[in-house]
Enzyme design. Structure first.
Site, PDB file in Angstrom:
ATOM      1  N   THR A  29       0.824  -1.108   0.044  1.00  0.00           N
ATOM      2  CA  THR A  29       0.046  -0.220   0.136  1.00  0.00           C
ATOM      3  C   THR A  29       0.840   1.108   0.012  1.00  0.00           C
ATOM      4  OG1 THR A  29      -2.110   1.083   0.902  1.00  0.00           O
ATOM      5  CG2 THR A  29      -0.432   0.065   2.596  1.00  0.00           C
ATOM      6  N   ASN A  30       0.241   2.286   0.289  1.00  0.00           N
ATOM      7  CA  ASN A  30       1.127   3.506   0.364  1.00  0.00           C
ATOM      8  C   ASN A  30       0.643   4.419   1.522  1.00  0.00           C
ATOM      9  OD1 ASN A  30      -1.041   5.281  -0.620  1.00  0.00           O
ATOM     10  ND2 ASN A  30      -1.043   3.916  -2.476  1.00  0.00           N
ATOM     11  N   ASP A  31       1.064   5.833   1.443  1.00  0.00           N
ATOM     12  CA  ASP A  31       1.122   6.627   2.401  1.00  0.00           C
ATOM     13  C   ASP A  31       0.054   7.435   2.845  1.00  0.00           C
ATOM     14  OD1 ASP A  31       3.189   5.981   4.109  1.00  0.00           O
ATOM     15  OD2 ASP A  31       4.638   7.176   3.356  1.00  0.00           O
ATOM     16  N   ARG A  57      -8.038   2.128   1.642  1.00  0.00           N
ATOM     17  CA  ARG A  57      -7.305   2.250   3.037  1.00  0.00           C
ATOM     18  C   ARG A  57      -7.108   3.622   3.236  1.00  0.00           C
ATOM     19  NH1 ARG A  57      -3.544   3.419   5.718  1.00  0.00           N
ATOM     20  NH2 ARG A  57      -2.510   4.275   3.771  1.00  0.00           N
TER      21      ARG A  57
END
Ligand code: C5P
Length: 228
Positions: A29-31, A57
């Site tokens: 995933t990422n920030d 998310r």
């Protein structure tokens, strides 16, 4: 806001990061915190729009008073967005969509064995581009109005305008994510807004909610100009 400038408009906002599963317990995933997309959804809600939030998310719970569709992967987000396009007046693509996903998703938790492991990744569909293509497919399709985002670390202006053209957006909201007070996770943002003719406005550092209000003002005048 007294007069509800987005009354009767159906607004689709994507927010958060996508989750690309490797196996049942692991993912990429990422920030992205989802905060910019949430602020845009809230602002549209308060301006009278009927808002659907396609939510990956995120760090916080989505706002009240909007329809929330939870998704995991970029593929799911793609399908959730594309099937709603015929009933959408404005799309805002604030989500951070993973460019790649694992080629295989293991049905069971992967066991460790060798000293190294190679994970093969394949490209995800570019949802924003797919929206632009859908819109230009049929002549006279003037909806939805499309707002994209561009998080850049170099050549902000060039990359943003390239994206606007390639992805056939009406507006691109660009931020330099290396600047403090801008980008992922922060409460504030600093953005430049571009249209087909180039820079429209530099929005100085302000809360994401205040940025969202200004973006809606710009989008509303863009939509009104297109009508007249
Ligand atoms: O190319 P880049 O990821 O920087 O483009 C950012 C814009 O494109 C954002 O609006 C993002 O939501 C959208 N995007 C997308 N699908 C992808 C990659 C990006 O919709 N696979």
């Amino acid at each position: 806001i007294g007069e509800k400038p987005l009354a009767g408009k159906r607004v689709l906002v994507t927010a958060g990061g996508t989750v690309e599963r490797i196996d049942p317990v692991r993912y990429i995933t990422n920030d992205s915190s989802g905060k910019m997309g949430f602020a845009i959804a809230e602002s549209a809600r308060d301006r009278g729009a009927e808002v659907t939030l396609i939510c990956g998310r995120t760090d916080a719970a989505p706002p009240n008073g909007v329809r929330v569709v939870k998704v995991d992967s970029a593929m799911e987000m793609h399908d959730a967005v594309m099937k709603r396009l015929p009933n959408t007046d404005v799309v805002v693509k604030a989500a951070a969509v993973a460019d790649y996903r694992p080629l295989h998703r293991a049905a069971h938790k992967m066991k460790k064995s060798n000293e190294s492991l190679t994970l093969e990744l394949v490209r995800n569909p570019d949802i924003l581009q797919a929206i632009g293509e859908w819109k230009s497919e049929a002549a006279g399709r003037d909806k939805p109005y499309v707002i994209g985002f561009a998080a850049e670390t170099t050549d902000l202006e060039k990359n943003a305008i390239d994206k606007l053209i390639r992805k056939k957006c009406d507006l691109i909201v660009a931020n330099d994510v290396t600047e403090s007070g801008a980008g992922f996770g922060t409460e504030t943002n600093i953005v430049n807004v571009y249209g087909a003719l180039g820079l429209i406005e530099r929005i100085p550092q302000m809360t994401k909610r205040a940025v969202a209000e200004r973006l809606w003002e710009l989008a509303q005048s863009g939509m009104n100009a297109a009508k007249s």
